[in-house]
Write an enzyme that holds these catalytic residues in place. Structure first.
Site, PDB file in Angstrom:
ATOM      1  CB  SER A   1      -0.887   0.007   1.243  1.00 40.69           C
ATOM      2  OG  SER A   1      -1.377   1.319   1.446  1.00 40.69           O
TER       3      SER A   1
ATOM      4  CG  HIS B   1      -3.819  -1.641  -1.555  1.00 48.56           C
ATOM      5  ND1 HIS B   1      -4.944  -2.386  -1.849  1.00 48.56           N
ATOM      6  CD2 HIS B   1      -4.186  -0.805  -0.544  1.00 48.56           C
ATOM      7  CE1 HIS B   1      -5.934  -2.030  -1.037  1.00 48.56           C
ATOM      8  NE2 HIS B   1      -5.504  -1.058  -0.249  1.00 48.56           N
TER       9      HIS B   1
ATOM     10  CG  ASP C   1      -4.974   2.471   0.732  1.00 48.09           C
ATOM     11  OD1 ASP C   1      -5.942   1.690   0.663  1.00 48.09           O
ATOM     12  OD2 ASP C   1      -3.864   2.138   1.197  1.00 48.09           O
TER      13      ASP C   1
ATOM     14  CG  MET D   1      -8.255   7.125   2.227  1.00 43.15           C
ATOM     15  SD  MET D   1      -7.489   7.206   3.856  1.00 43.15           S
ATOM     16  CE  MET D   1      -6.558   5.669   3.857  1.00 43.15           C
TER      17      MET D   1
ATOM     18  CG  HIS E   1      -9.080   0.112  -0.465  1.00 40.29           C
ATOM     19  ND1 HIS E   1      -8.483  -0.017   0.768  1.00 40.29           N
ATOM     20  CD2 HIS E   1     -10.418  -0.009  -0.256  1.00 40.29           C
ATOM     21  CE1 HIS E   1      -9.431  -0.203   1.693  1.00 40.29           C
ATOM     22  NE2 HIS E   1     -10.607  -0.184   1.089  1.00 40.29           N
TER      23      HIS E   1
ATOM     24  CG  MET F   1     -11.126   3.178   1.838  1.00 40.68           C
ATOM     25  SD  MET F   1      -9.631   3.168   2.841  1.00 40.68           S
ATOM     26  CE  MET F   1      -8.402   3.301   1.541  1.00 40.68           C
TER      27      MET F   1
ATOM     28  CG  MET G   1     -11.584  -2.799   5.018  1.00 42.69           C
ATOM     29  SD  MET G   1     -10.016  -2.413   4.196  1.00 42.69           S
ATOM     30  CE  MET G   1      -9.118  -1.525   5.482  1.00 42.69           C
TER      31      MET G   1
ATOM     32  CG  ASP H   1      -6.032  -2.757   3.178  1.00 40.68           C
ATOM     33  OD1 ASP H   1      -4.954  -2.487   3.727  1.00 40.68           O
ATOM     34  OD2 ASP H   1      -6.700  -1.924   2.525  1.00 40.68           O
TER      35      ASP H   1
HETATM   36  C1  DX5 Z   1      -6.196   1.644   5.538  1.00 43.47           C
HETATM   37  C2  DX5 Z   1      -5.746   1.305   4.142  1.00 43.47           C
HETATM   38  C3  DX5 Z   1      -4.618   0.368   4.102  1.00 43.47           C
HETATM   39  C4  DX5 Z   1      -3.363   0.829   4.801  1.00 43.47           C
HETATM   40  C5  DX5 Z   1      -2.711  -0.370   5.387  1.00 43.47           C
HETATM   41  O1  DX5 Z   1      -7.396   2.312   5.484  1.00 43.47           O
HETATM   42  O2  DX5 Z   1      -6.810   0.746   3.406  1.00 43.47           O
HETATM   43  O3  DX5 Z   1      -4.346  -0.033   2.764  1.00 43.47           O
HETATM   44  O4  DX5 Z   1      -2.448   1.483   3.978  1.00 43.47           O
HETATM   45  O5  DX5 Z   1      -1.615   0.048   6.128  1.00 43.47           O
HETATM   46  P1  DX5 Z   1      -0.873  -0.940   7.127  1.00 43.47           P
HETATM   47  O6  DX5 Z   1      -0.393  -2.103   6.331  1.00 43.47           O
HETATM   48  O7  DX5 Z   1       0.220  -0.096   7.667  1.00 43.47           O
HETATM   49  O8  DX5 Z   1      -1.885  -1.345   8.164  1.00 43.47           O
HETATM   50 ZN    ZN Z   2      -6.366  -0.166   1.459  1.00 39.32          ZN
END
Ligand code: DX5
Ligand code: ZN
Length: 246
Positions: free
Chosen positions: A9, A34, A36, A38, A75, A77, A168, A202
């Site tokens: 990620s 990956h 992310d 948000m 991903h 969010m 998750m 994740d």
């Molecule tokens: C959290 C993200 C993850 C995050 C995971 O909301 O969806 O992808 O980056 O980070 P680690 O591996 O540090 O928990």
């Molecule tokens: Zn993620």
């Protein structure tokens, strides 16, 4: 069983050097990236949108086939997953993974939808993602029971079925949180029903937690802080892969 796929990620990468961080992690053995996304609304944090994905895409070779090396696993969010499908497809996303909770609580009219309620139906959204040539993933937060997925996964219409489920293992929003082993029964239940499906975990994955996740049946492993915080990221990637393949 499906192959082990390691998806670092980039949330934990150096955003000032993002292109390099992406190409480095792929050379260090990562399969997917990956990504992310948000929006500060669906989750209490913000990252970046399609323009940044467009800029980092040329730093990683496009996958040769579906699920191949270099897959951009986005991903999402975000509160309105339907609204951004086209933009992310244009930006170079290969796998568009939306949240079930966002889909059923949003109402935008961006897709040719058969539903009269105006609510975004996961199956229409999945069909739309497929029409644009991407794989479709569906993610669930810790508070969402896995049972909501059975109807979606058992849809006889292939184009309306997800290609991947993301369970998750932290509350989405931030990297570096503690792994929630309480979510693993969802993974086991999914693996039992769908032996060949991609199941992604994740949040909080590391050398310490990977064995539990792999035993439950996860094959797509996201790791942010464990990879980007490591002295030797290649070694971490390889150890995660070995644990899944064991
Ligand atoms: C959290 C993200 C993850 C995050 C995971 O909301 O969806 O992808 O980056 O980070 P680690 O591996 O540090 O928990
Ligand atoms: Zn993620």
């Amino acid at each position: 069983a499906p192959p082990a796929i390691i998806a670092p990620s980039i949330l934990s990468a150096d955003f000032a050097e993002l292109g390099k961080a992406c190409s480095d992690t792929i050379s260090q053995g990562a399969d997917w990236l990956h990504v992310d996304i948000m929006d500060g609304h669906f989750v209490p944090n913000m990252t970046f949108g399609a323009p940044v994905v467009t800029k980092i895409r040329p730093h990683v070779e496009r996958p040769a086939s579906a699920y191949g090396k270099g897959t951009f696993d986005c991903h999402m969010m975000i509160a309105e997953p339907k609204r951004w499908v086209r933009d992310f497809q244009k930006a170079g996303c290969d796998l568009y993974c939306f949240h079930y909770e966002a889909a059923i609580n949003s109402t935008d009219a961006d897709t040719p939808s058969g539903s009269s309620s105006g609510k975004t139906s996961p199956k229409d959204l999945i069909r739309f993602i497929h029409e644009l040539g991407m794989q479709a993933g569906i993610a669930i937060k810790p508070k969402t029971p896995v049972d909501v997925l059975w109807e979606i996964l058992d849809n006889p219409v292939e184009t309306e079925r997800p290609d991947m489920v993301l369970v998750m293992t932290v509350e989405p929003g931030f990297g570096g949180q503690s792994f929630m082993a309480s979510e693993l029964p969802k993974v086991s239940a999914l693996r039992k029903r769908y032996p060949e499906m991609h199941i992604e975990v994740d949040g909080g994955l590391s050398g310490k937690t990977i064995d539990q996740a792999a035993d439950a049946g996860a094959n797509v492993i996201v790791a942010g802080s464990a990879v980007f915080g490591a002295k030797d990221p290649a070694e971490v990637i390889s150890a995660l892969r070995t644990a899944v393949e064991a």
